[in-house]
Motif scaffolding. Structure first.
Motif, PDB file in Angstrom:
ATOM      1  N   TYR A  26      -6.896  60.335  53.385  1.00 30.40           N
ATOM      2  CA  TYR A  26      -6.158  60.007  54.460  1.00 30.40           C
ATOM      3  C   TYR A  26      -6.725  61.217  55.533  1.00 30.40           C
ATOM      4  O   TYR A  26      -6.147  61.342  56.560  1.00 30.40           O
ATOM      5  N   ILE A  29      -8.256  59.368  59.104  1.00 28.65           N
ATOM      6  CA  ILE A  29      -6.996  58.654  59.996  1.00 28.65           C
ATOM      7  C   ILE A  29      -5.916  59.623  60.226  1.00 28.65           C
ATOM      8  O   ILE A  29      -5.222  59.665  61.304  1.00 28.65           O
ATOM      9  N   LEU A  65      -1.961  49.778  64.034  1.00 32.17           N
ATOM     10  CA  LEU A  65      -1.885  50.294  62.622  1.00 32.17           C
ATOM     11  C   LEU A  65      -1.065  49.689  61.660  1.00 32.17           C
ATOM     12  O   LEU A  65      -1.496  49.663  60.876  1.00 32.17           O
ATOM     13  N   THR A  66      -0.378  48.730  62.095  1.00 33.44           N
ATOM     14  CA  THR A  66       0.508  48.181  61.230  1.00 33.44           C
ATOM     15  C   THR A  66      -0.275  47.002  60.857  1.00 33.44           C
ATOM     16  O   THR A  66      -0.386  46.741  59.386  1.00 33.44           O
ATOM     17  N   VAL A  69      -4.291  48.390  59.350  1.00 32.56           N
ATOM     18  CA  VAL A  69      -4.543  49.029  58.160  1.00 32.56           C
ATOM     19  C   VAL A  69      -3.410  48.798  57.397  1.00 32.56           C
ATOM     20  O   VAL A  69      -3.701  48.829  56.176  1.00 32.56           O
ATOM     21  N   THR A 229      -7.085  54.757  66.745  1.00 32.11           N
ATOM     22  CA  THR A 229      -6.137  55.151  65.845  1.00 32.11           C
ATOM     23  C   THR A 229      -6.160  54.923  64.389  1.00 32.11           C
ATOM     24  O   THR A 229      -5.681  55.051  63.639  1.00 32.11           O
ATOM     25  N   VAL A 230      -7.067  53.682  64.099  1.00 32.48           N
ATOM     26  CA  VAL A 230      -7.299  53.214  62.864  1.00 32.48           C
ATOM     27  C   VAL A 230      -8.515  53.529  62.309  1.00 32.48           C
ATOM     28  O   VAL A 230      -9.038  53.103  61.224  1.00 32.48           O
ATOM     29  N   GLY A 233      -9.558  53.767  58.272  1.00 32.08           N
ATOM     30  CA  GLY A 233      -9.188  52.713  57.475  1.00 32.08           C
ATOM     31  C   GLY A 233      -9.880  52.268  56.398  1.00 32.08           C
ATOM     32  O   GLY A 233      -9.503  51.889  55.383  1.00 32.08           O
ATOM     33  N   TRP A 252       0.431  55.775  51.334  1.00 32.80           N
ATOM     34  CA  TRP A 252       0.383  55.258  52.848  1.00 32.80           C
ATOM     35  C   TRP A 252       1.677  55.167  53.394  1.00 32.80           C
ATOM     36  O   TRP A 252       2.183  55.353  54.355  1.00 32.80           O
ATOM     37  N   PHE A 257       1.713  56.775  56.671  1.00 41.85           N
ATOM     38  CA  PHE A 257       2.126  55.767  57.797  1.00 41.85           C
ATOM     39  C   PHE A 257       3.308  56.394  58.760  1.00 41.85           C
ATOM     40  O   PHE A 257       3.314  56.255  59.722  1.00 41.85           O
ATOM     41  N   LEU A 260       2.326  59.359  60.842  1.00 41.60           N
ATOM     42  CA  LEU A 260       1.524  58.761  62.119  1.00 41.60           C
ATOM     43  C   LEU A 260       2.425  58.312  63.130  1.00 41.60           C
ATOM     44  O   LEU A 260       2.297  58.331  64.352  1.00 41.60           O
ATOM     45  N   TYR A 264       2.680  59.515  66.912  1.00 41.57           N
ATOM     46  CA  TYR A 264       2.271  58.708  68.222  1.00 41.57           C
ATOM     47  C   TYR A 264       3.219  58.424  69.051  1.00 41.57           C
ATOM     48  O   TYR A 264       3.279  58.434  70.126  1.00 41.57           O
TER      49      TYR A 264
END
Length: 643
Positions: A26, A29, A65-66, A69, A229-230, A233, A252, A257, A260, A264
């Motif tokens: 990670y 990312i 992201l959702t 990733v 942002t990804v 991944g 994650w 997750f 992040l 953001y």
């Protein structure tokens, strides 16, 4: 009680692997918050930070992201393992024997994707370290001119220590990344607490409203910035073999997750508050003055770790390509006696170093470099989604409709990101794409050359093994030593022809060794080989007077082809007639001397030129196959005319 202990041990192991995964998987990312949102509002996106725009753009980030990733990679793509391994070559191995329509084109795209990953590997260290160093412009603007020199100094340090391996520094990877993610998460929570209305960005209607409020051409650069942002991944899938699916998924959803998302959303909240953005850097502007320099140091450490993962990934990628016959043999140095995955490849290391330094000197800021990064990542992700349609349909037995709907939806989103990033080709994107094309071309030329050589050897006038056995039986005298002949193809039966290397040996010497072993190294499509490490075939044996045997040694594409160790084991167990002392071995290998055939076209001439160049710079067979300095080696030069 025993079941409780077993469950405790399993959970403890899972926890250890999850922490280790945090330190390796990670980093890339996890450092994206340093520059991604800046690009949306102050970089290529150029979005005015009004409340509606902030809601819309942060909502785009959250759902990118959702969907890309969390859902695509973590839930679906991690299921596509090849003997526990992931990544572009795992997909290549899974699809290589498929008979679906379009498989050939997909394999070509995957090879191009492998080249792009190596090209993208140049950008990650450059952009990660640059973006971390840019905190200096916020903490001490008068020292902003030092950002580029310090970045280059960090890169020099990073690449110079690769030869020592990652075993020692790897121990501090996960604590640093955990501390980094905790810091950026808390930084985001602090900003959210001051402006909780930013949580409305979790509603996808704001993303949809923003998309509907701007023109197509205005939307493209914004989506290109959101793509940043990804980035990283792909690492979740590529590093699956090191840790497994569960630790990556747990790391994650439990930690990365949420951290992040918090950061953001926090950057959006800071913009909503009207806080001062120093030098167009939202992330560092959020950090309290007292913590600026500690955060810069922590960000630099996280960037180095993110870069280290990409460098190690480049080594692994090149090793896999070599093992699958897609790339010339490159020198591999093992940096750890027990962990075979820890390797160092001098050519790849200094190639990446030169590329990273060049990118830093050319672009000089993360804002200028970021668009090129988005182009590479969006292309690779699109290729993965297209390949997953074929994997789901052909290997998972999904219906064509279901496979197309699920992965087609991901492919559509990534195609939009690709289109958004395509204009960046002329703003620096041509550099990583050009490198990707060069690597792709190299793999194709290497495959072309090896096929031509194999075709020439297939037509080489040679006796059959049955005829060889007859000659051996009637031989009046033999050489007292056993000789191992490296053979490019497995021996199926005595009806097969003698390999050219052995035929030339007989024609030039007119004598056979007492014990003759035909050894073939077989590269498998799986990542690792378990019980079936080798197969021994006795073609002829006559007590102590002599023997002819064929040995196939199998290696997966993630394994180090150490032939010497296998031979030592065979000798110890008397499976073949060879001395237990490696200094008594005699191994014959072939070296092809390429000769251009007359009348070949200009395209073939170009291919032949580059193939010959790669062949000359390829690592020698004895080094590549783990045949040490104590082993007796003999090289036979055979002219090969290619047209």
């Amino acid at each position: 009680m025993s079941s409780f202990l077993e469950k405790f041990r399993a959970n403890k192991k899972l926890g250890v692997l999850t922490l280790a995964a945090l330190g390796v998987v990670y980093g890339d990312i996890g450092t994206s918050p340093l520059y991604a949102v800046n690009q949306i509002f102050f970089g290529s996106g150029g979005v005015a930070p009004t409340p509606s725009n902030i809601y819309g753009c942060i909502s785009l980030v959250v759902w990118a992201l959702t969907i890309v990733v969390a859902i695509k990679y973590v839930i679906f793509v991690l299921r596509a393992d090849n003997d526990g391994e992931g990544g572009v070559f795992a997909l290549f191995g899974l699809l290589k024997n498929e008979r679906q329509r379009g498989t050939g084109a997909m394999l070509i795209l995957l090879l191009f994707g492998a080249g792009l990953l190596l090209g993208g590997g140049l950008i990650t260290p450059a952009i990660s370290v640059l973006s971390a160093m840019e905190g200096i412009k916020v903490a001490a603007p008068s020292f902003g001119a030092l950002v580029v020199p310090i970045t280059i100094a960090v890169l020099v340090f990073l690449f110079s220590i690769q030869r020592r391996g990652t075993a020692k520094i790897g121990k501090i990877f996960w604590p640093v990344i955990v501390l980094w993610l905790a810091a950026i998460g808390l930084l985001g929570i602090k900003a959210i607490a001051a402006n909780p209305e930013i949580l409305q960005a979790l509603n996808p209607k704001h993303a949809a409203a923003f998309i509907g409020s701007v023109s197509f051409w205005r939307l493209l650069p914004v989506l290109g910035a959101v793509m940043l942002t990804v980035t990283g991944g792909e690492a979740l899938y590529a590093d699956m073999g090191h840790f497994g699916k569960k630790p990556i998924r747990m790391g994650w959803f439990a930690f990365v997750f949420p951290a992040l998302l918090a950061n953001y959303l926090g950057q959006g909240a800071y913009l909503m508050s009207g806080g001062t953005v120093i030098n167009q850097n939202i992330f560092y502007s959020m950090v309290p003055q007292f913590w600026l320099f500690p955060m810069i140091i922590l960000a630099t450490a996280a960037a180095i770790i993110a870069s280290q993962a990409l460098i190690s990934g480049g080594f692994s990628l090149a090793m896999q390509a070599t093992a699958m016959g897609l790339f010339p043999r490159l020198r591999i140095l093992h940096t750890h006696a027990e962990h075979r995955g820890q390797i160092y490849m001098p050519f790849i290391n200094w190639f990446l170093f030169a590329g990273c330094v060049a990118l830093v000197l050319i672009f000089r800021s993360s804002a200028a470099l970021a668009p090129a990064y988005g182009l590479v990542i969006s292309t690779d992700m699109l290729i993965t989604s297209l390949a997953m349609i074929m994997v789901a349909y052909g290997l998972w037995q999904w219906t064509g409709f279901y496979a197309s709907i699920i992965f087609g939806a991901f492919a559509f989103i990534e195609a939009v990101f690709f289109v958004a990033n395509a204009p960046q080709f002329f703003r620096g994107g041509f550099i990583p794409v050009g490198i990707g094309l060069a690597v792709f071309a190299s793999m194709n030329i290497w495959r072309w050359g090896r096929k031509r050589i194999a075709a020439v050897f297939a037509e080489y006038p040679a006796m059959t093994l049955r005829e060889l056995i007859v000659l051996r039986r009637s031989a009046a005298s033999t050489m007292p030593r056993s000789i191992v002949f490296m053979n490019p193809h497995s021996v199926a039966s005595v009806r097969d022809r003698v390999p050219p290397l052995l035929q030339v040996f007989w024609e030039r010497n007119g004598i056979f060794p007492r014990h003759l072993i035909l050894l073939t190294v077989v590269g498998k499509k799986s990542a690792y080989v378990g019980e079936e490490r080798y197969a021994v075939k006795k073609l002829w044996e006559e007590g102590g007077n002599g023997s002819i045997m064929a040995v196939d040694v199998n290696f997966g594409f993630m394994e180090n082809p150490n032939v010497e160790r296998i031979l030592e084991g065979l000798a110890d167990h008397r499976r073949i007639h060879i001395s237990e002392d490696a200094r008594q071995w005699l191994i014959r290998i072939v070296h092809e001397r390429i000769i251009p055939a007359g009348g070949i076209g200009w395209r073939s001439q170009i291919k032949l030129f580059f193939f010959t160049l790669m062949l000359k710079n390829s690592d020698s067979a004895d080094d590549h196959f783990g045949l040490g300095n104590e082993v007796g080696l003999s090289t036979e030069i055979i002219p090969v005319k290619i047209g």
